[in-house]
Design an enzyme around this catalytic site. Sequence first.
Site, mmCIF file in Angstrom:
data_model
loop_
_atom_site.group_PDB
_atom_site.id
_atom_site.type_symbol
_atom_site.label_atom_id
_atom_site.label_comp_id
_atom_site.label_asym_id
_atom_site.label_seq_id
_atom_site.Cartn_x
_atom_site.Cartn_y
_atom_site.Cartn_z
ATOM 1 N N ARG A 108 13.643 -8.044 16.434
ATOM 2 C CA ARG A 108 13.062 -9.347 15.841
ATOM 3 C C ARG A 108 13.490 -10.555 16.452
ATOM 4 O O ARG A 108 14.660 -10.861 16.457
ATOM 5 C CB ARG A 108 13.155 -9.204 14.174
ATOM 6 N N HIS A 135 3.129 -9.653 15.208
ATOM 7 C CA HIS A 135 3.973 -9.015 13.909
ATOM 8 C C HIS A 135 3.011 -7.861 13.484
ATOM 9 O O HIS A 135 2.746 -7.762 12.274
ATOM 10 C CB HIS A 135 3.741 -10.267 13.083
ATOM 11 N N GLN A 138 3.996 -6.233 9.928
ATOM 12 C CA GLN A 138 3.223 -7.025 8.957
ATOM 13 C C GLN A 138 1.745 -6.688 8.535
ATOM 14 O O GLN A 138 1.366 -6.411 7.627
ATOM 15 C CB GLN A 138 3.377 -8.652 9.084
ATOM 16 N N ASP A 233 -0.022 -18.972 6.306
ATOM 17 C CA ASP A 233 1.248 -18.701 6.682
ATOM 18 C C ASP A 233 1.726 -19.976 6.694
ATOM 19 O O ASP A 233 0.982 -20.986 6.690
ATOM 20 C CB ASP A 233 1.355 -17.923 8.105
ATOM 21 N N CYS A 274 2.291 -13.656 4.285
ATOM 22 C CA CYS A 274 3.311 -12.842 4.763
ATOM 23 C C CYS A 274 4.834 -13.237 4.229
ATOM 24 O O CYS A 274 5.714 -12.195 4.264
ATOM 25 C CB CYS A 274 3.658 -12.847 6.297
ATOM 26 N N ARG A 318 5.848 -3.557 3.121
ATOM 27 C CA ARG A 318 6.442 -3.862 4.190
ATOM 28 C C ARG A 318 7.318 -2.329 4.344
ATOM 29 O O ARG A 318 7.417 -1.807 5.488
ATOM 30 C CB ARG A 318 7.300 -4.855 4.465
#
Length: 330
Positions: A108, A135, A138, A233, A274, A318
């Site tokens: 990450r 991502h 996600q 987001d 997210c 997740r």
Amino acid sequence: MAVNLKGRSFLTLMDFTPEEIRYMLDLSHDLKAKKRSGIFNYGLRGKNIVLLFEKTSTRTRCAFEVAALEEGAHVTFLDSNSSQMGKKETLEDTAKVLGRFYDGIEYRGYKQQVVEDLAKYSGVPVFNGLTDIDHPTQILADLLTIEEHVAKPLNKIKVVFAGDIRNNMSYAWMYGCAKMGMHFVAFGPKELMRQIDKDVLRRANEVAEHTGATIEISDSVEAVKGADVIYTDVWASMGEEAQIPEKVKMLTPFKVTMDLLKATGNDDVIFMHCLPAFHDFETKMAKSQMELGFDIREVTDEVFRSKHSVVFDEAENRMHTIKAVMVATI
């Protein structure tokens, strides 16, 4: 046709066919149901997984750690202060060493090239926990969440991403919707429409031609009509404080409010994020910026806490989807 993902890296959904993504979603549903019944297969018993974090996280780290441990794997966590990668040792050398120790590597951070190179040199499956342009873990969780909350097949779903339409989540959604034959709308200001990565858009549209997906870019509120999902987001992350005045001015018209949800004409529209989200002024960053006169909330508290919001189901998913990715590939 049987799907076998053993040994594959999970770098972007663009590397997978719709059938392979379907397989990972079905496995996610299955593993989630088994966990709730107290059934664990320990499919990763005796395996070792290393988590490389150049960017901090709550959900990604916890999801990988819990998912791995529940399947019997051992986890090592390394942040940028705990590794010589890129400092006293090249990325290639670090990847080759980690590949000798571990059965899977999660990364990450920032550049997509880093996660690509880890996969190139390590010889073991590598998982993209987030980069500047993608991502995928996600999006897999988001697709699972949609299937749980919207009574339509994915290829009948319309997703609207509102706000900063040229960030990694917007791009990741373009890829996900393109692969699964969905209708995607990037709903944001004209200034950002011009800044969308042309290569990302081109690749998404090329896939959409084969899957029947629609990839749309718009600054008109009319574009949200008929949406099944409204997604957003944060507008500014830590370290981007200097950009806040400009971003607040540019993105406030695209804030997710109850009026925006009503504009969809869909009483059952769901709100997704997210996380973390700025939805009130209880965080240091939101509070300090409001004292300077800048409301950085990308979604109102009313929406965030409403019946439309599925953000905590989404966060939980997740773990289930990351577990499925590791079980399938390791």
